[in-house]
Design an enzyme around this catalytic site. Structure first.
Site, short mmCIF file in Angstrom:
data_model
loop_
_atom_site.label_atom_id
_atom_site.label_comp_id
_atom_site.label_asym_id
_atom_site.label_seq_id
_atom_site.Cartn_x
_atom_site.Cartn_y
_atom_site.Cartn_z
N SER A 182 -7.85 11.88 64.24
CA SER A 182 -8.89 12.47 65.03
C SER A 182 -9.61 13.68 64.50
O SER A 182 -10.63 13.90 65.05
CB SER A 182 -8.08 12.81 66.17
OG SER A 182 -7.03 13.72 66.24
N HIS A 210 -7.62 7.06 68.93
CA HIS A 210 -9.07 7.13 68.98
C HIS A 210 -9.94 5.93 68.30
O HIS A 210 -10.94 5.87 68.13
CB HIS A 210 -9.38 8.19 67.69
CG HIS A 210 -9.40 9.51 68.37
ND1 HIS A 210 -10.28 10.25 69.01
CD2 HIS A 210 -8.02 10.34 68.41
CE1 HIS A 210 -9.75 11.56 69.58
NE2 HIS A 210 -8.33 11.68 69.12
N LYS A 241 -9.11 8.12 76.42
CA LYS A 241 -10.30 8.48 75.59
C LYS A 241 -11.25 7.56 75.56
O LYS A 241 -12.00 7.76 76.86
CB LYS A 241 -9.95 8.76 74.10
CG LYS A 241 -9.13 9.72 73.73
CD LYS A 241 -8.34 9.96 72.69
CE LYS A 241 -7.44 11.13 72.57
NZ LYS A 241 -6.43 11.30 71.81
C1 LIG Z 1 -4.98 11.84 71.95
C2 LIG Z 1 -4.18 11.14 71.02
C3 LIG Z 1 -2.92 10.76 71.71
C4 LIG Z 1 -2.51 11.49 73.14
O1 LIG Z 1 -3.08 10.72 74.08
P1 LIG Z 1 -3.19 11.06 75.78
O2 LIG Z 1 -3.56 9.87 76.38
O3 LIG Z 1 -4.30 12.24 75.68
O4 LIG Z 1 -1.81 11.61 75.82
C5 LIG Z 1 -1.76 10.30 70.97
N1 LIG Z 1 -2.10 10.08 69.81
C6 LIG Z 1 -3.18 10.11 69.02
C7 LIG Z 1 -3.38 9.71 67.75
C8 LIG Z 1 -4.25 10.78 69.81
O5 LIG Z 1 -5.48 11.05 69.22
#
Ligand SMILES: *Cc1c(COP(=O)(O)O)cnc(C)c1O
Length: 404
Positions: A182, A210, A241
């Site tokens: 990310s 992502h 996301k």
């Molecule tokens: C954003 C992210 C998460 C967390 O996801 P949420 O639904 O916001 O808790 C987990 N793993 C990765 C790789 C992320 O980028």
């Protein structure tokens, strides 16, 4: 009462080093533009890749769900908190992702806490890419398994570490990687990782937070992008996301999902997603299935922004996705840059240690399908002005005797 002196001191130190996060408060909904401090600013910071966080249809469906189902789930899934909405979302997602089954968890962060400790014990080995997300690192910490960290995207190093794990007598081996990293927007070399996992009979897990809604046909994720269906054992995803809502899930074989429903602690000991969130997610998946227009727009926007920023002389790193890091390296430079952008009406957060390694501070620009070309041009112009003012890019292009 405790005085918290050492904590105060540490906060002061963070401020001195430019590592203190100023948390902005939004005074309206997510979108291409946000209201911050009473001012409308261009949003280049959120994970709302497809602009679905304030989607009209999803809002309507959520309101209907609240009217029909109420606001709270009432219990954990295993006691009295499983509504037919939850099982519908699990089936819809399984079909969308081309897997046997999925299990909903309250967030992507918790989805990692759900799966890793459930499947790995103390006689096992976990192999993790050095740049994996914090939620994976914490999930690994919840196990007693032996840990091996492999160099970022370095499959030869992973091979060495797998050999080591075998030599150390590991019973099961779990290889974990982010799908899309990310902070840099680069992809895991999944086809090569699949091969090395086969060679060592290791379980492969990808956290595609992502990649969901971004990569593959209609945003089906990194496994679909590389055509690796049935070759990745565990997929972790998020609904917070690109899907625009909140929540996480694990996707895979039915036996894995059945097992997690008996063993995964966030599933057993924390209440389920609310009816409104669940219904919004159902609608989000339906929309993605029906059309890939938003996914295409996202990629067009990302490619355009990157091309223009490179032409101005910015270092945009190794990104292979619409995530665009603007590398500034020094944390105070990144923090000043972000502040100056905000003064010009562009909200693009700077990111420093510990989210990225020391000396790798940046502004991470998050492109969205919600952006119009005019929005992107507005952002690019602000980057150009601040970049020249802070001498991150040269003024040479302005010189009359130099061709641009
Ligand atoms: C954003 C992210 C998460 C967390 O996801 P949420 O639904 O916001 O808790 C987990 N793993 C990765 C790789 C992320 O980028």
């Amino acid at each position: 009462m405790y005085q918290w002196t050492e904590f105060k001191k540490e906060l002061e130190e963070l401020k001195e080093k430019g590592l203190y996060t100023n948390i902005r408060t939004l005074e309206g909904p997510q979108g291409a533009w946000l209201k911050i401090n009473g001012k409308d600013v261009l949003n280049m910071s959120s994970n709302n890749y497809l602009g679905l966080a304030n989607d009209k249809d999803m809002v309507e469906k959520s309101i209907d769900a609240i009217k029909h189902w109420g606001v709270g789930p009432g219990a954990v899934r295993t006691i009295a908190g499983t509504m037919s909405l939850h099982t519908q979302l699990e089936r819809d997602l399984a079909e969308f992702k081309n897997v046997e089954a999925t299990i909903m968890i309250q967030s992507g962060f918790l989805a990692n806490q759900a799966v890793v400790p459930a499947v790995m014990g103390k006689e096992d080995a976990i192999l993790s890419d050095e740049l994996n997300h914090a939620s994976i690192i914490d999930a690994v910490r919840l196990t007693k398994s032996k840990r091996y960290v492999w160099k970022h995207k370095d499959v030869a190093d992973l091979d060495v570490k797998l050999k080591e794990a075998d030599r150390d007598g590991a019973v099961k081996k779990l290889v974990i990687t982010d799908g899309v990293f990310s902070m840099d927007g680069d992809l895991a070399p999944l086809p090569e990782i699949v091969e090395v996992c086969k060679k060592y009979n290791a379980i492969l897990m990808v956290d595609d937070a992502h990649g969901e809604g971004v990569l593959g046909s209609h945003g089906r994720g990194i496994v679909d992008h590389f055509g690796l269906h049935d070759q990745v054992d565990i997929e972790v995803g998020t609904l917070s996301k690109a899907f625009g809502v909140i929540g996480g899930f694990v996707a895979g074989k039915k036996v894995l999902i059945d097992y997690l429903k008996q063993k995964a602690r966030p599933f057993l000991f924390s209440s389920s997603l609310s009816p409104a969130d669940t219904m919004a997610a159902i609608e989000s998946v339906r929309k993605l299935k029906a059309s890939d227009e938003l996914v295409k727009k996202l990629w067009e926007n990302g490619n355009y922004f990157k091309k223009e920023m490179k032409a101005l002389g910015f270092d945009t790193g190794e990104s292979e996705t619409p995530i665009t890091p603007v590398m500034l390296y020094e944390a105070p430079v990144a923090s000043t840059f972000s502040q100056k952008l905000l003064e010009k009406g562009v909200f693009a957060q700077s990111i420093g240690f510990p989210t990225v390694p020391k000396g790798k501070a940046r502004i991470r620009v998050m492109i969205s399908a919600a952006h119009s070309k005019k929005d992107l041009d507005f952002g690019i112009k602000a980057f150009e002005e601040v970049g020249k003012e802070l001498k991150v890019i040269s003024n040479a292009a302005d010189s009359p005797d130099l061709q641009r």
